[in-house]
Design an enzyme around this catalytic site. Structure first.
Site, mmCIF file in Angstrom:
data_model
loop_
_atom_site.group_PDB
_atom_site.id
_atom_site.type_symbol
_atom_site.label_atom_id
_atom_site.label_comp_id
_atom_site.label_asym_id
_atom_site.label_seq_id
_atom_site.Cartn_x
_atom_site.Cartn_y
_atom_site.Cartn_z
ATOM 1 N N ARG A 40 -16.364 79.046 -3.630
ATOM 2 C CA ARG A 40 -17.614 79.572 -4.492
ATOM 3 C C ARG A 40 -17.894 81.084 -4.154
ATOM 4 N NH1 ARG A 40 -17.503 74.640 -4.113
ATOM 5 N NH2 ARG A 40 -18.652 73.398 -5.463
ATOM 6 N N ASP A 147 -36.945 73.005 -8.269
ATOM 7 C CA ASP A 147 -35.480 73.078 -7.775
ATOM 8 C C ASP A 147 -35.364 74.331 -7.207
ATOM 9 O OD1 ASP A 147 -33.034 70.858 -7.867
ATOM 10 O OD2 ASP A 147 -32.487 72.946 -7.354
#
Length: 281
Positions: A40, A147
């Site tokens: 990532r 979220d």
């Protein structure tokens, strides 16, 4: 580090980045997740044109947008419609009937899905109540999904889902609550998209939780398992503060608030075990 496609980290760099992610999310990363982290990070190097950790980490400290993008890259968003259906049954068969004993028709009932990922859980609650709670129209039911990952919130608002997300929904419900399939995706109907709202929140950040007010029912499933003891306790306190007196907290089937905090009462219903903030005295 000259190769912009590489994100090979020293042990010290990995520890530094893991500590940053922990402060941001409460989730533990470390040597066992080195490959996951470096993959990532390599994507962020490529996107920013940066090729070394020191420069990139310096940017994280000054660039709020890049911090948000990196956090988004590390959050976990595996979900689908009607996941842990027994808790939805508990909601309509036990929790809401108990809650409305102190309410009048027309009163507001607030339900929170946090973290909500791409919206499947929040929309599942809406569909379930329309199908299974005969008093759904007698009360003002407000459903909010939140979220830490702003990217998935945008996807939730868009409401487009593939076959995997819909696989546990009966065909009749797919046809009733979703537009016809296009390019292997179906979009949830406009009435439902407008009935559920989405906004950011971080379970370990009290301020980002507090702006949402208090709720009668909170679904917080399958996320505390990724936290360490300190982060779980912090999240538990924030969830407790966001529950109205006598409000209910639904965790994932492998999670138990009893091992984290003694502030909640354990309630065992026919369909599920949930955790309750004690009523006001």
């Amino acid at each position: 580090m000259s190769d912009p496609g590489s994100a090979s980290l020293s042990a010290a760099e990995l520890q530094r980045l893991s500590a940053f992610l922990y402060r941001q999310t409460g989730m533990l990363f470390g040597e066992t997740k080195r490959y996951y982290i470096e993959r990532r990070l390599a994507d962020r190097y490529a996107a920013t044109g940066i090729s070394d950790f020191a420069t990139y980490f310096g940017r994280l400290r000054t660039d709020a947008a890049e911090r948000e993008t990196l956090v988004n890259a590390f959050t976990i968003n595996e979900t689908y419609f009607y996941r842990e259906e027994h808790q939805l049954a508990c909601l309509s068969r036990s929790l809401l009937p108990e809650l409305i004993t102190t309410r009048q028709p027309g009163d507001k009932i607030r339900i929170w899905s946090v973290p909500c990922s791409t919206g499947e859980e929040a929309y599942s609650i809406a569909i379930w109540l329309l199908e299974n709670w005969r008093l759904v129209d007698a009360y003002h039911v407000e459903i909010i999904g939140s979220d830490i990952d702003t990217r998935v919130l945008e996807a939730a608002r868009e409401g487009l889902y593939g076959e995997r997300a819909l696989s546990r929904l009966p065909p009749g419900l797919r046809d009733a609550y979703f537009e016809p399939a296009r390019r292997h995706q179906r979009r949830i109907i406009q009435d439902l998209r407008e009935s559920v709202s989405f906004s950011p929140a971080n379970l370990i950040d009290a301020a980002s939780m507090a702006v949402h007010g208090v709720f009668d029912v909170i679904f917080c499933r399958n996320v505390l398992i990724y936290f360490d003891e300190e982060s779980r306790l912090l999240a538990a306190g924030n969830l407790f503060d966001r529950l109205a007196p006598a409000g209910f907290l639904c965790l994932g089937h492998t999670e138990s608030m009893s091992r984290i905090s003694q502030r909640f009462d354990v309630r065992r219903f026919e369909d599920a075990t949930v955790f309750q903030r004690p009523p006001a005295t």
